[in-house]
Design an enzyme around this catalytic site. Structure first.
Site, PDB file in Angstrom:
ATOM      1  N   TYR A 129       6.054  47.684  53.254  1.00  0.00           N
ATOM      2  CA  TYR A 129       4.793  48.343  53.612  1.00  0.00           C
ATOM      3  C   TYR A 129       3.638  47.818  52.779  1.00  0.00           C
ATOM      4  CZ  TYR A 129       1.274  51.810  54.607  1.00  0.00           C
ATOM      5  OH  TYR A 129       0.111  52.413  55.005  1.00  0.00           O
ATOM      6  N   TRP A 131      -0.933  46.628  53.097  1.00  0.00           N
ATOM      7  CA  TRP A 131      -2.045  46.154  53.916  1.00  0.00           C
ATOM      8  C   TRP A 131      -2.172  44.637  53.942  1.00  0.00           C
ATOM      9  CZ3 TRP A 131      -7.129  48.183  55.780  1.00  0.00           C
ATOM     10  CH2 TRP A 131      -6.983  49.467  56.330  1.00  0.00           C
TER      11      TRP A 131
HETATM   12  N1  LIG Z   1      -2.044  59.028  45.367  1.00  0.00           N
HETATM   13  C1  LIG Z   1      -2.282  58.384  46.518  1.00  0.00           C
HETATM   14  N2  LIG Z   1      -1.515  57.334  46.868  1.00  0.00           N
HETATM   15  C2  LIG Z   1      -1.753  56.675  48.021  1.00  0.00           C
HETATM   16  C3  LIG Z   1      -2.793  57.092  48.877  1.00  0.00           C
HETATM   17  C4  LIG Z   1      -3.569  58.230  48.511  1.00  0.00           C
HETATM   18  O1  LIG Z   1      -4.475  58.662  49.254  1.00  0.00           O
HETATM   19  N3  LIG Z   1      -3.301  58.826  47.312  1.00  0.00           N
HETATM   20  N4  LIG Z   1      -3.033  56.406  50.039  1.00  0.00           N
HETATM   21  C5  LIG Z   1      -1.902  55.706  50.640  1.00  0.00           C
HETATM   22  C6  LIG Z   1      -2.351  54.820  51.715  1.00  0.00           C
HETATM   23  S1  LIG Z   1      -3.235  55.577  52.971  1.00  0.00           S
HETATM   24  C7  LIG Z   1      -2.053  53.503  51.774  1.00  0.00           C
HETATM   25  S2  LIG Z   1      -2.459  52.632  53.194  1.00  0.00           S
HETATM   26  C8  LIG Z   1      -1.319  52.834  50.688  1.00  0.00           C
HETATM   27  C9  LIG Z   1      -1.792  51.394  50.416  1.00  0.00           C
HETATM   28  O2  LIG Z   1      -0.833  50.715  49.709  1.00  0.00           O
HETATM   29  P1  LIG Z   1      -0.690  49.109  49.816  1.00  0.00           P
HETATM   30  O3  LIG Z   1      -1.087  48.650  51.172  1.00  0.00           O
HETATM   31  O4  LIG Z   1       0.650  48.736  49.319  1.00  0.00           O
HETATM   32  O5  LIG Z   1      -1.797  48.660  48.771  1.00  0.00           O
HETATM   33  P2  LIG Z   1      -2.533  47.269  48.563  1.00  0.00           P
HETATM   34  O6  LIG Z   1      -3.168  47.349  47.225  1.00  0.00           O
HETATM   35  O7  LIG Z   1      -3.424  46.981  49.723  1.00  0.00           O
HETATM   36  O8  LIG Z   1      -1.336  46.233  48.489  1.00  0.00           O
HETATM   37  C10 LIG Z   1      -1.308  45.037  49.164  1.00  0.00           C
HETATM   38  C11 LIG Z   1      -0.666  43.974  48.270  1.00  0.00           C
HETATM   39  O9  LIG Z   1      -0.465  42.811  49.060  1.00  0.00           O
HETATM   40  C12 LIG Z   1      -0.877  41.663  48.312  1.00  0.00           C
HETATM   41  N5  LIG Z   1      -1.285  40.647  49.297  1.00  0.00           N
HETATM   42  C13 LIG Z   1      -2.466  40.563  49.950  1.00  0.00           C
HETATM   43  N6  LIG Z   1      -2.443  39.506  50.790  1.00  0.00           N
HETATM   44  C14 LIG Z   1      -1.245  38.928  50.682  1.00  0.00           C
HETATM   45  C15 LIG Z   1      -0.649  37.779  51.300  1.00  0.00           C
HETATM   46  O10 LIG Z   1      -1.234  37.101  52.133  1.00  0.00           O
HETATM   47  N7  LIG Z   1       0.639  37.477  50.941  1.00  0.00           N
HETATM   48  C16 LIG Z   1       1.320  38.210  50.022  1.00  0.00           C
HETATM   49  N8  LIG Z   1       2.564  37.850  49.744  1.00  0.00           N
HETATM   50  N9  LIG Z   1       0.760  39.274  49.394  1.00  0.00           N
HETATM   51  C17 LIG Z   1      -0.494  39.628  49.733  1.00  0.00           C
HETATM   52  C18 LIG Z   1      -2.005  42.161  47.446  1.00  0.00           C
HETATM   53  O11 LIG Z   1      -2.189  41.312  46.320  1.00  0.00           O
HETATM   54  C19 LIG Z   1      -1.530  43.573  47.085  1.00  0.00           C
HETATM   55  O12 LIG Z   1      -0.760  43.575  45.916  1.00  0.00           O
HETATM   56  O13 LIG Z   1      -1.428  53.606  49.484  1.00  0.00           O
HETATM   57  C20 LIG Z   1      -1.009  54.947  49.652  1.00  0.00           C
HETATM   58  N10 LIG Z   1      -0.980  55.608  48.349  1.00  0.00           N
HETATM   59  N1  LIG Z   2     -13.176  51.309  50.090  1.00  0.00           N
HETATM   60  C1  LIG Z   2     -12.004  51.665  50.614  1.00  0.00           C
HETATM   61  N2  LIG Z   2     -11.941  52.129  51.885  1.00  0.00           N
HETATM   62  C2  LIG Z   2     -10.748  52.509  52.419  1.00  0.00           C
HETATM   63  C3  LIG Z   2      -9.542  52.390  51.691  1.00  0.00           C
HETATM   64  C4  LIG Z   2      -9.632  51.923  50.340  1.00  0.00           C
HETATM   65  O1  LIG Z   2      -8.628  51.829  49.621  1.00  0.00           O
HETATM   66  N3  LIG Z   2     -10.864  51.568  49.850  1.00  0.00           N
HETATM   67  N4  LIG Z   2      -8.355  52.713  52.273  1.00  0.00           N
HETATM   68  C5  LIG Z   2      -8.284  52.746  53.739  1.00  0.00           C
HETATM   69  C6  LIG Z   2      -7.073  53.436  54.177  1.00  0.00           C
HETATM   70  S1  LIG Z   2      -5.596  52.593  54.079  1.00  0.00           S
HETATM   71  C7  LIG Z   2      -7.069  54.680  54.692  1.00  0.00           C
HETATM   72  S2  LIG Z   2      -5.602  55.375  55.198  1.00  0.00           S
HETATM   73  C8  LIG Z   2      -8.320  55.437  54.833  1.00  0.00           C
HETATM   74  C9  LIG Z   2      -8.090  56.871  54.332  1.00  0.00           C
HETATM   75  O2  LIG Z   2      -9.114  57.702  54.672  1.00  0.00           O
HETATM   76  P1  LIG Z   2      -9.076  59.224  54.156  1.00  0.00           P
HETATM   77  O3  LIG Z   2      -7.692  59.704  54.108  1.00  0.00           O
HETATM   78  O4  LIG Z   2     -10.015  59.996  54.992  1.00  0.00           O
HETATM   79  O5  LIG Z   2      -9.685  59.020  52.704  1.00  0.00           O
HETATM   80  P2  LIG Z   2      -9.712  59.794  51.312  1.00  0.00           P
HETATM   81  O6  LIG Z   2     -10.769  59.066  50.558  1.00  0.00           O
HETATM   82  O7  LIG Z   2      -8.363  59.893  50.720  1.00  0.00           O
HETATM   83  O8  LIG Z   2     -10.166  61.260  51.642  1.00  0.00           O
HETATM   84  C10 LIG Z   2     -11.361  61.575  52.332  1.00  0.00           C
HETATM   85  C11 LIG Z   2     -11.990  62.817  51.751  1.00  0.00           C
HETATM   86  O9  LIG Z   2     -11.139  63.943  51.963  1.00  0.00           O
HETATM   87  C12 LIG Z   2     -11.343  64.845  50.898  1.00  0.00           C
HETATM   88  N5  LIG Z   2     -10.224  65.778  50.771  1.00  0.00           N
HETATM   89  C13 LIG Z   2      -9.077  65.606  50.070  1.00  0.00           C
HETATM   90  N6  LIG Z   2      -8.291  66.713  50.168  1.00  0.00           N
HETATM   91  C14 LIG Z   2      -8.946  67.591  50.961  1.00  0.00           C
HETATM   92  C15 LIG Z   2      -8.655  68.906  51.450  1.00  0.00           C
HETATM   93  O10 LIG Z   2      -7.611  69.502  51.191  1.00  0.00           O
HETATM   94  N7  LIG Z   2      -9.601  69.486  52.270  1.00  0.00           N
HETATM   95  C16 LIG Z   2     -10.752  68.857  52.607  1.00  0.00           C
HETATM   96  N8  LIG Z   2     -11.586  69.493  53.437  1.00  0.00           N
HETATM   97  N9  LIG Z   2     -11.060  67.622  52.147  1.00  0.00           N
HETATM   98  C17 LIG Z   2     -10.167  66.997  51.346  1.00  0.00           C
HETATM   99  C18 LIG Z   2     -11.464  63.943  49.698  1.00  0.00           C
HETATM  100  O11 LIG Z   2     -12.159  64.570  48.665  1.00  0.00           O
HETATM  101  C19 LIG Z   2     -12.209  62.748  50.261  1.00  0.00           C
HETATM  102  O12 LIG Z   2     -13.586  62.825  49.976  1.00  0.00           O
HETATM  103  O13 LIG Z   2      -9.362  54.842  54.069  1.00  0.00           O
HETATM  104  C20 LIG Z   2      -9.497  53.448  54.328  1.00  0.00           C
HETATM  105  N10 LIG Z   2     -10.725  52.995  53.699  1.00  0.00           N
HETATM  106 MO   LIG Z   3      -3.862  53.980  54.484  1.00  0.00          MO
END
Ligand SMILES: Nc1nc2c(c(=O)[nH]1)N[C@H]1C(S)=C(S)[C@@H](COP(=O)(O)OP(=O)(O)OC[C@H]3O[C@@H](n4cnc5c(=O)[nH]c(N)nc54)[C@H](O)[C@@H]3O)O[C@H]1N2
Ligand SMILES: Nc1nc2c(c(=O)[nH]1)N[C@H]1C(S)=C(S)[C@@H](COP(=O)(O)OP(=O)(O)OC[C@H]3O[C@@H](n4cnc5c(=O)[nH]c(N)nc54)[C@H](O)[C@@H]3O)O[C@H]1N2
Ligand SMILES: [Mo]
Length: 794
Positions: A129, A131
């Site tokens: 898993y 991005w």
């Molecule tokens: N506490 C908390 N944890 C969360 C979340 C949260 O809201 N709170 N959000 C969750 C969510 S929504 C998501 S999507 C995940 C994201 O979690 P990940 O998608 O695992 O996070 P990234 O940092 O995007 O990791 C991508 C990795 O791929 C590597 N990479 C990029 N391009 C390439 C390539 O071309 N080849 C190879 N081999 N490697 C590459 C980058 O260097 C990086 O280390 O985290 C989750 N974790």
């Molecule tokens: N710059 C940047 N953009 C991203 C990403 C990133 O890593 N960096 N990650 C991308 C990815 S993989 C994803 S999945 C999306 C995620 O998108 P979201 O899941 O929507 O993003 P978050 O920033 O975790 O949360 C959005 C807001 O929800 C609020 N929130 C948290 N808990 C609660 C609650 O219980 N109630 C209410 N009402 N609000 C709450 C938080 O304070 C925050 O301001 O973002 C994407 N966009």
């Molecule tokens: Mo995500």
């Protein structure tokens, strides 16, 4: 309404001849200058380029790159000696040995061959898993899946960390989330028709910087501003106020985290008792409202879900809840919910409740009314460019059926053979002996990292990681293979609903020993007898041409004419803007629900789902239900020092990507991630801006630097994700605090419910105190020790 692409020749963006463009999830950038003086600037076709990408060129040329293939010392010694002892407990805690590409590939191929013959392909976890990077061909997760499929398959993952609960819930009650994504009522339509926009969790501009596959023209900021100038009234229900900026006034309802379901049910209850609900819509377009009604009125559990009940749970005034209901019923109202709300215990419920409320208001399918699931989460939602079948790399067929819900990885490693529930069926955790990861960072993304750290050091025999940078996941691997970045490759950038398709040109030569993931898999597939199946006789450029041609054919069938590959490659971009589109979600279904049924069992919106009820899950009954989360401020009342930890998405990077780059670094305090507190909570702990604190609970602890802001309600702390995991010790059993500020040493690792098993990162209580212990300098980007090979293979 016009949502289908109309026949047209799509013109190139007239930016400049042969631009040197690269695409990243957070935007498109153009290279300026040559050699060491080369730098990036935002793409001219983007009205508001994200600053995140400006430092990616320096990062790619910087010191944190993985430069050569390496193997962990004792693992290598054991493999060379043909012994089974691999000392997994030393992962992360002993030197790596630099090996040649030839030997590295032999070692990896042999490790795969060995577990395949001893335990079968169902002992290989290749979910991988993450991005990865933008670019439709070099997408690492697609590459690793295609490779593993060509050698007999792998244990996959289902769903995503982003949308674990919603992905499983929504097809039962409305439609699959991927279908909803591209159907969202557009910003343009909302500016014209919406009167009241009520959002749960804001519309964070920071998140709309990205789109999976590559944001190209950022539209959310302007979309909000146009709505505000058109006079739309905004209400933000959220524990923080800095996640919605329209340029105009926004009313903030500072809800207690995780109480949203109670609030939404109370809005439903008030609509019902004031007889403001749309009875006709509920009977013609929905099923199960009678059961919802009984629950709202308290007939099933003795508790009416009225405003007084919700006021105690949400800490919002009764009068405001009642008035809000009347406001919603009196206006053309769009409801929105952030994905973060379903990243929580019982995370299905706020989404189901929101759709129930929208159904009761009866505005679904009307221009500017109804609901959205994620305006602001990415640049895609509400974007109204042409929908085209973009280029994709086929991943082949997986011969292994075993899978896990994506966030159950530590359970899988700790409990092979044990049963788990998922979406109406029981499955068993497979017994994993080899993990293959390319394009993801589990030591960023998973919850309760101390637990994962232990399981990771105990279970598998071999862990293989392809990485560009020395991330914590790379440090904890047995073999690390250096991968190129997108800046070193050519590719096609495209994401759904984005305005441009991008010809990504290589801007740098591959850094040191780095190779493309594709090239690595070509050589491995040759060693494993699957070269032809994996490559189909194409090199990387051949695949780009093939993928583009496939997409062009499908587009032509849909009435959209793309230029030929050569023209596209010379032009650099294809403009897919469709300025006349009037996208309204579910307009067809509203007009004629029989001719345009939903793909649910009844063809209608399922406010009560017989199917979900038939699963018999106590933690996910047949309709939207208030259930107390395992951790929240509502059950921490005995300890007034407890805080709810919001670990939201970071504004200066994408997850952990580019944490080491200049833009992210500028946001750190003394090299640590900031934790934001309200002035009251900081004062109660005697803390001022910049203080180093220890954030802790029973699962773990980390150090972070205090930042005070009145954009937070009291009782919450915000530590955004993405600071590279930096434990005081890598040794199993003595891991110690994370020195840098990674929230996932604190978060809870359990499923949202038996239905989805989604990740619940947002469900987390912590304590915070000033850190007075021995100095623990953060060292997240320190390279591991890499030693010379004393016994190189002949
Ligand atoms: N506490 C908390 N944890 C969360 C979340 C949260 O809201 N709170 N959000 C969750 C969510 S929504 C998501 S999507 C995940 C994201 O979690 P990940 O998608 O695992 O996070 P990234 O940092 O995007 O990791 C991508 C990795 O791929 C590597 N990479 C990029 N391009 C390439 C390539 O071309 N080849 C190879 N081999 N490697 C590459 C980058 O260097 C990086 O280390 O985290 C989750 N974790
Ligand atoms: N710059 C940047 N953009 C991203 C990403 C990133 O890593 N960096 N990650 C991308 C990815 S993989 C994803 S999945 C999306 C995620 O998108 P979201 O899941 O929507 O993003 P978050 O920033 O975790 O949360 C959005 C807001 O929800 C609020 N929130 C948290 N808990 C609660 C609650 O219980 N109630 C209410 N009402 N609000 C709450 C938080 O304070 C925050 O301001 O973002 C994407 N966009
Ligand atoms: Mo995500």
């Amino acid at each position: 309404m016009k949502t289908d692409p109309s026949p047209q020749v799509v013109a190139a963006h007239p930016a400049r001849p042969e631009p040197r463009l690269t695409a990243a999830h957070w935007g498109v950038y153009e290279a300026v200058g040559e050699g060491d003086a080369m730098h990036l600037k935002g793409f001219v076709g983007d009205p508001s380029p994200s600053p995140i990408g400006l430092s990616m060129l320096d990062a790619a040329r910087g010191p944190v790159r993985v430069r050569r293939p390496v193997a962990r010392q004792s693992w290598l010694a054991a493999r060379r000696a043909g012994q089974p002892q691999v000392h997994g407990e030393r992962r992360g805690d002993e030197p790596f040995v630099e090996v040649s590409w030839e030997e590295a590939l032999d070692l990896v191929a042999h490790a795969i061959e060995e577990v395949r013959s001893e335990h079968g392909n169902e002992s290989i976890f290749g979910g991988s898993y993450g991005w990865s990077s933008a670019g439709r061909f070099h997408h690492a997760q697609s590459q690793v899946h295609r490779f593993l499929n060509s050698v007999g398959g792998y244990v996959r993952h289902a769903d995503s960390y982003s949308l674990g609960a919603a992905r499983v819930l929504l097809p039962h009650i409305v439609a699959p989330i991927d279908e909803l994504f591209v159907k969202h009522t557009s910003w343009r339509v909302m500016a014209r028709h919406t009167q009241l926009f009520v959002t749960f969790g804001g519309v964070p501009a920071k998140n709309a910087q990205v789109s999976s596959g590559g944001a190209t023209a950022h539209v959310v900021d302007q979309g909000l501003r146009d709505m505000a100038s058109a006079g739309v009234r905004f209400i933000n229900v959220s524990p923080v106020s800095d996640n919605l900026d329209t340029g105009g006034p926004v009313e903030w309802l500072p809800i207690r985290p995780h109480a949203d379901t109670a609030l939404i049910l109370a809005l439903c209850h008030t609509l019902l008792t004031a007889e403001l609900h749309d009875r006709t819509f509920l009977s013609t377009h929905c099923v199960g409202f009678n059961k919802v009604e009984a629950y709202l009125l308290g007939h099933t559990d003795g508790q009416p879900k009225d405003a007084t009940w919700a006021a105690a749970l949400t800490e919002l005034p009764v009068g405001r809840i009642i008035a809000l209901t009347h406001d919603m019923a009196a206006a053309r109202t769009m409801l929105n919910i952030s994905w973060s709300l379903q990243r929580s215990h019982h995370g299905e419920q706020p989404f189901w409740a929101l759709i129930t409320l929208a159904a009761m208001l009866g505005q679904i399918g009307l221009a500017g009314g109804g609901f959205g699931v994620g305006y602001g989460t990415t640049n895609m939602i509400g974007n109204d460019n042409l929908r085209i079948p973009g280029p994709t790399l086929p991943q082949g067929r997986n011969a292994v059926g075993a899978f896990i819900p994506v966030a159950r990885i530590a359970d899988m490693l700790e409990r092979p053979g044990e049963a788990f529930d998922y979406n109406g069926a029981r499955h068993r955790y497979p017994d994993i002996h080899l993990i293959y990861w390319a394009g993801g960072n589990p030591f960023h993304h998973h919850q309760d990292l101390n637990r994962l750290h232990r399981a990771w050091q105990t279970k598998p025999r071999t862990i293989i990681v392809h990485e560009q940078y020395w991330t914590p996941t790379a440090k904890l691997a047995d073999v690390v293979l250096p991968a190129t970045t997108s800046l070193e490759r050519e590719d096609i950038g495209y994401a759904s609903r984005e305005r441009f398709m991008i010809a990504m040109k290589p801007l740098l030569a591959p850094v040191d020993g780095a190779r493309d993931d594709y090239a690595i898999f070509c050589d491995l597939s040759a060693r494993l007898g699957a070269f032809d199946a994996f490559t189909e006789g194409r090199d990387a450029h051949g695949w780009l041409q093939w993928m583009y041609a496939e997409s062009r054919n499908k587009c032509r069938e849909a009435g959209v004419n793309l230029p030929d590959f050569g023209t596209f490659w010379r032009q650099g971009t294809i403009d897919l803007a469709e300025p006349e589109a009037e996208v309204v979600m579910f307009a067809d279904f509203r007009t004629d629900p029989l001719a345009h049924p939903l793909n649910t069992p009844s063809g209608k919106l399922e406010l009560f789902s017989e199917r979900i009820a038939s699963f018999g899950y106590a933690d996910c009954p047949g309709q939207a239900t208030w259930m107390e989360p395992v951790e929240w401020l509502g059950n921490a009342a005995s300890d007034r020092h407890t805080l709810h930890l919001l670990s939201d998405q970071p504004h200066t990077k994408l997850h952990s990507q580019l944490d080491h780059a200049a833009y992210s670094q500028a946001n750190k305090v003394g090299g640590r991630e900031p934790v934001t507190l309200s002035p009251q909570d900081a004062a109660a702990r005697g803390l001022t801006d910049g203080d180093v604190v220890r954030i802790f609970n029973a699962r773990g602890s980390c150090l972070a630097a205090v930042r005070i802001s009145d954009a937070l309600r009291t009782g919450v702390a915000r530590l955004s994700t993405g600071a590279w995991y930096d434990p005081a010790s890598w040794r199993a059993g003595a891991i110690g605090p994370d020195k840098h500020g990674n929230p996932n040493v604190l978060t809870l690792d359990m499923g949202a419910s038996s239905l989805s098993q989604g990740c619940i990162a947002q469900t987390c209580l912590v304590q915070i105190e000033r850190y007075d212990g021995p100095p623990l300098a953060p060292t997240p980007y320190q390279l591991p020790e890499i030693v010379a090979d004393l016994e190189p293979a002949a």
